[in-house]
Design an enzyme around this catalytic site. Structure first.
Site, PDB file in Angstrom:
ATOM      1  N   ASN A 117      36.451 -20.069 -14.748  1.00  0.00           N
ATOM      2  CA  ASN A 117      34.998 -20.460 -13.968  1.00  0.00           C
ATOM      3  C   ASN A 117      35.392 -21.119 -12.551  1.00  0.00           C
ATOM      4  O   ASN A 117      34.693 -21.860 -12.093  1.00  0.00           O
ATOM      5  CB  ASN A 117      34.181 -21.076 -15.193  1.00  0.00           C
ATOM      6  CG  ASN A 117      34.946 -22.394 -15.502  1.00  0.00           C
ATOM      7  OD1 ASN A 117      36.061 -22.785 -15.075  1.00  0.00           O
ATOM      8  ND2 ASN A 117      34.274 -23.008 -16.327  1.00  0.00           N
ATOM      9  N   ARG A 256      34.748 -34.377 -13.626  1.00  0.00           N
ATOM     10  CA  ARG A 256      34.463 -35.042 -14.775  1.00  0.00           C
ATOM     11  C   ARG A 256      33.993 -36.238 -14.280  1.00  0.00           C
ATOM     12  O   ARG A 256      34.402 -37.159 -13.488  1.00  0.00           O
ATOM     13  CB  ARG A 256      35.656 -35.394 -15.671  1.00  0.00           C
ATOM     14  CG  ARG A 256      36.087 -34.054 -16.314  1.00  0.00           C
ATOM     15  CD  ARG A 256      35.260 -33.547 -17.495  1.00  0.00           C
ATOM     16  NE  ARG A 256      35.657 -32.306 -18.253  1.00  0.00           N
ATOM     17  CZ  ARG A 256      35.306 -30.921 -17.765  1.00  0.00           C
ATOM     18  NH1 ARG A 256      34.506 -30.849 -16.798  1.00  0.00           N
ATOM     19  NH2 ARG A 256      35.695 -30.241 -18.427  1.00  0.00           N
ATOM     20  N   GLN A 285      27.718 -36.389 -22.404  1.00  0.00           N
ATOM     21  CA  GLN A 285      26.921 -35.092 -22.296  1.00  0.00           C
ATOM     22  C   GLN A 285      26.307 -34.922 -23.564  1.00  0.00           C
ATOM     23  O   GLN A 285      27.281 -34.786 -24.507  1.00  0.00           O
ATOM     24  CB  GLN A 285      27.602 -34.059 -21.353  1.00  0.00           C
ATOM     25  CG  GLN A 285      28.195 -34.543 -20.327  1.00  0.00           C
ATOM     26  CD  GLN A 285      28.885 -33.386 -19.377  1.00  0.00           C
ATOM     27  OE1 GLN A 285      29.123 -33.461 -18.118  1.00  0.00           O
ATOM     28  NE2 GLN A 285      28.921 -32.258 -19.956  1.00  0.00           N
ATOM     29  N   HIS A 309      25.353 -30.173 -16.506  1.00  0.00           N
ATOM     30  CA  HIS A 309      26.667 -29.773 -16.434  1.00  0.00           C
ATOM     31  C   HIS A 309      26.619 -27.928 -16.540  1.00  0.00           C
ATOM     32  O   HIS A 309      26.501 -27.536 -17.506  1.00  0.00           O
ATOM     33  CB  HIS A 309      27.519 -30.093 -17.423  1.00  0.00           C
ATOM     34  CG  HIS A 309      28.991 -29.795 -17.320  1.00  0.00           C
ATOM     35  ND1 HIS A 309      30.007 -30.299 -18.046  1.00  0.00           N
ATOM     36  CD2 HIS A 309      29.613 -28.866 -16.506  1.00  0.00           C
ATOM     37  CE1 HIS A 309      31.229 -29.606 -17.963  1.00  0.00           C
ATOM     38  NE2 HIS A 309      31.178 -29.012 -16.823  1.00  0.00           N
TER      39      HIS A 309
HETATM   40  P1  NAI Z   1      44.069 -27.205 -12.132  1.00  0.00           P
HETATM   41  O1  NAI Z   1      44.940 -27.692 -13.313  1.00  0.00           O
HETATM   42  O2  NAI Z   1      44.130 -25.870 -11.463  1.00  0.00           O
HETATM   43  O3  NAI Z   1      44.122 -28.423 -10.760  1.00  0.00           O
HETATM   44  C1  NAI Z   1      44.128 -29.700 -11.114  1.00  0.00           C
HETATM   45  C2  NAI Z   1      44.748 -30.445 -10.042  1.00  0.00           C
HETATM   46  O4  NAI Z   1      44.494 -31.560 -10.161  1.00  0.00           O
HETATM   47  C3  NAI Z   1      46.365 -30.251 -10.048  1.00  0.00           C
HETATM   48  O5  NAI Z   1      46.824 -29.896  -8.771  1.00  0.00           O
HETATM   49  C4  NAI Z   1      46.871 -31.566 -10.396  1.00  0.00           C
HETATM   50  O6  NAI Z   1      48.105 -31.930  -9.895  1.00  0.00           O
HETATM   51  C5  NAI Z   1      45.453 -32.666  -9.803  1.00  0.00           C
HETATM   52  N1  NAI Z   1      45.599 -34.019 -10.236  1.00  0.00           N
HETATM   53  C6  NAI Z   1      45.761 -34.320 -11.372  1.00  0.00           C
HETATM   54  N2  NAI Z   1      45.374 -35.593 -11.434  1.00  0.00           N
HETATM   55  C7  NAI Z   1      45.349 -35.858 -10.323  1.00  0.00           C
HETATM   56  C8  NAI Z   1      45.076 -37.290  -9.755  1.00  0.00           C
HETATM   57  N3  NAI Z   1      44.726 -38.492 -10.453  1.00  0.00           N
HETATM   58  N4  NAI Z   1      44.714 -37.249  -8.435  1.00  0.00           N
HETATM   59  C9  NAI Z   1      44.730 -36.130  -7.711  1.00  0.00           C
HETATM   60  N5  NAI Z   1      45.102 -34.977  -8.170  1.00  0.00           N
HETATM   61  C10 NAI Z   1      45.409 -34.951  -9.395  1.00  0.00           C
HETATM   62  O7  NAI Z   1      42.761 -27.271 -12.511  1.00  0.00           O
HETATM   63  P2  NAI Z   1      41.298 -26.740 -11.953  1.00  0.00           P
HETATM   64  O8  NAI Z   1      41.139 -25.336 -12.806  1.00  0.00           O
HETATM   65  O9  NAI Z   1      41.300 -26.793 -10.615  1.00  0.00           O
HETATM   66  O10 NAI Z   1      40.089 -27.597 -12.729  1.00  0.00           O
HETATM   67  C11 NAI Z   1      40.222 -28.912 -12.372  1.00  0.00           C
HETATM   68  C12 NAI Z   1      39.118 -29.683 -13.078  1.00  0.00           C
HETATM   69  O11 NAI Z   1      37.841 -29.230 -12.886  1.00  0.00           O
HETATM   70  C13 NAI Z   1      39.073 -29.272 -14.771  1.00  0.00           C
HETATM   71  O12 NAI Z   1      40.396 -29.984 -15.233  1.00  0.00           O
HETATM   72  C14 NAI Z   1      37.801 -29.613 -15.187  1.00  0.00           C
HETATM   73  O13 NAI Z   1      37.877 -31.059 -15.612  1.00  0.00           O
HETATM   74  C15 NAI Z   1      36.754 -29.300 -14.079  1.00  0.00           C
HETATM   75  N6  NAI Z   1      36.148 -28.431 -14.181  1.00  0.00           N
HETATM   76  C16 NAI Z   1      34.704 -28.509 -13.983  1.00  0.00           C
HETATM   77  C17 NAI Z   1      33.821 -27.553 -14.376  1.00  0.00           C
HETATM   78  C18 NAI Z   1      32.402 -27.668 -14.317  1.00  0.00           C
HETATM   79  O14 NAI Z   1      31.669 -26.752 -14.842  1.00  0.00           O
HETATM   80  N7  NAI Z   1      32.001 -28.712 -13.769  1.00  0.00           N
HETATM   81  C19 NAI Z   1      34.477 -26.135 -14.683  1.00  0.00           C
HETATM   82  C20 NAI Z   1      35.791 -26.189 -14.852  1.00  0.00           C
HETATM   83  C21 NAI Z   1      36.728 -27.185 -14.484  1.00  0.00           C
END
Ligand code: NAI
Length: 358
Positions: A117, A256, A285, A309
């Site tokens: 997503n 989040r 949530q 959400h």
């Molecule tokens: P991803 O794993 O591809 O990328 C996450 C990035 O964040 C990585 O490059 C990582 O190094 C970086 N990161 C981790 N901790 C960090 C910090 N403290 N400061 C800066 N960068 C940091 O994950 P993706 O697919 O981009 O998703 C990210 C998050 O988005 C998910 O873990 C989820 O919590 C949220 N999400 C929300 C959705 C919604 O419906 N609102 C749906 C899908 C994801």
């Protein structure tokens, strides 16, 4: 084998719209698949407290499926109870509802449907940036009220063009946000992430990495949060960090809720330190009716773009994460290797570097 799924109740909408696959009613469309193989499939939205369906059945479930939209919170304490649990599948992206350190210790695998997503969320982020910067919500509310006073909404409306925009986290979503923002001709695109983007990827979106977080936020007009929730990101955006933001910056958080301090954000919006805050994720949530983020406003009465959400649960996304959930289950049941990109926790070890520096 007992498979337990915690999904949200979709009510009448889910009965009328079968493509709402992530709901209690439509059960990710895997009941027939599981039952035809003799497995037991239990689905509920009842997830809070020791007497809940979730906590009762986690005791002997081998597989737990839950969506981040209505998460069954699998705490370290519950891991002690979940004696038969082998695999947790997140129907979507983001597995912070599971105590991941406990999963490592208990040799329980955690998989998510990576990428399922990410476009859905990236589009929502761009929409949130536009609706905040252009002061859309108060303008629409004015029209619904029957009023017409252009100056009242134009006084807080700007262009995205020429602004400095930064993402905290430049993974799948963060990078897609940068790609989608480039055509708006921002002054600069910045990112803050302990993982550096490959040079070609950086160049393709003309983005610059800023290594220090305070330095990063002090340069941005618009900030979008796209990092997972973990020990290193919980409460990252708090009163102290907000004091380093440019006065009147816009903040979008679809990652989040708990990455931002709830009261610090509400206070910053009220004082005008933030001009706007938008997103779809909450620290709990479903969010309680009196959650301050539902009604908080900036001094001119706007700046709130909060929704439930749902950014990552468009009908297009639901088709992808339902299929991905089935693929992960199928790999598990047939002993096939899982897609490496889906593995958050492998058997007793971390499978990703995205949940903090370890
Ligand atoms: P991803 O794993 O591809 O990328 C996450 C990035 O964040 C990585 O490059 C990582 O190094 C970086 N990161 C981790 N901790 C960090 C910090 N403290 N400061 C800066 N960068 C940091 O994950 P993706 O697919 O981009 O998703 C990210 C998050 O988005 C998910 O873990 C989820 O919590 C949220 N999400 C929300 C959705 C919604 O419906 N609102 C749906 C899908 C994801």
């Amino acid at each position: 084998m007992k498979v337990l799924a915690i999904l949200y109740s979709g009510g009448a909408a889910a009965k009328e719209e079968p493509r709402l696959l992530g709901t209690l009613e439509n059960e990710l469309a895997i009941r027939e698949y599981l039952e035809s193989q003799g497995h037991e499939y239990l689905v509920s939205d009842d997830k809070e407290g020791p007497d809940s369906f979730f906590q009762k059945h986690i005791a002997d479930a081998e597989v737990l499926i839950t969506t981040p939209f209505h998460p069954g919170y699998l705490t370290a304490d519950l891991f002690e109870k979940a004696k038969k649990l082998k695999i947790c599948i997140t129907a979507g992206v983001g597995s912070d509802h599971i105590d991941l350190n406990a999963a490592v210790a208990h040799q329980v695998q955690v998989l998510e449907v990576s990428g399922s997503n990410v476009v859905s969320v990236a589009e929502h982020v761009v929409m949130n940036i536009l609706l905040l910067v252009r002061n859309f919500v108060p303008a629409h509310e004015m029209i619904e009220r029957g009023d017409w006073q252009v100056s009242q909404v134009a006084r807080n409306a700007f262009d995205v063009e020429g602004k400095v925009i930064g993402t905290i986290g430049a993974g799948r979503i963060g990078y897609r946000v940068l790609q989608r923002l480039l055509p708006f001709n921002p002054k600069e695109l910045l990112y803050y992430d302990y993982a550096t983007l490959p040079a070609e990827a950086e160049k393709a979106v003309n983005a610059r990495r800023v290594e220090d977080l305070k330095d990063f936020v002090s340069q941005c007009d618009i900030i979008t949060v796209n990092a997972p929730l973990h020990e290193g990101s919980r409460g990252l955006i708090n009163t102290e960090l907000l004091s380093h933001f440019k006065k009147g910056a816009w903040l979008v958080n679809t990652a989040r809720g708990a990455i931002c301090d709830k009261d610090a954000v509400a206070a910053a919006l009220k004082s005008g330190q933030l001009r706007g805050y938008a997103g779809d994720v909450w620290d709990v949530q479903p969010a309680p009716r009196d959650h301050v983020w539902r009604t908080m406003k900036n001094p001119l009465g706007g700046g709130n773009g909060m929704v439930p959400h749902y950014s990552g649960t468009t009908l297009d996304a639901q088709a992808r994460y339902a299929k991905g959930t089935k693929d992960i289950l199928d790999n598990y049941l047939t002993g096939k290797e899982q897609e490496p990109g889906n593995v958050i926790i492998g058997l007793g070890k971390w499978g990703t570097k995205a949940y903090g520096q370890r």
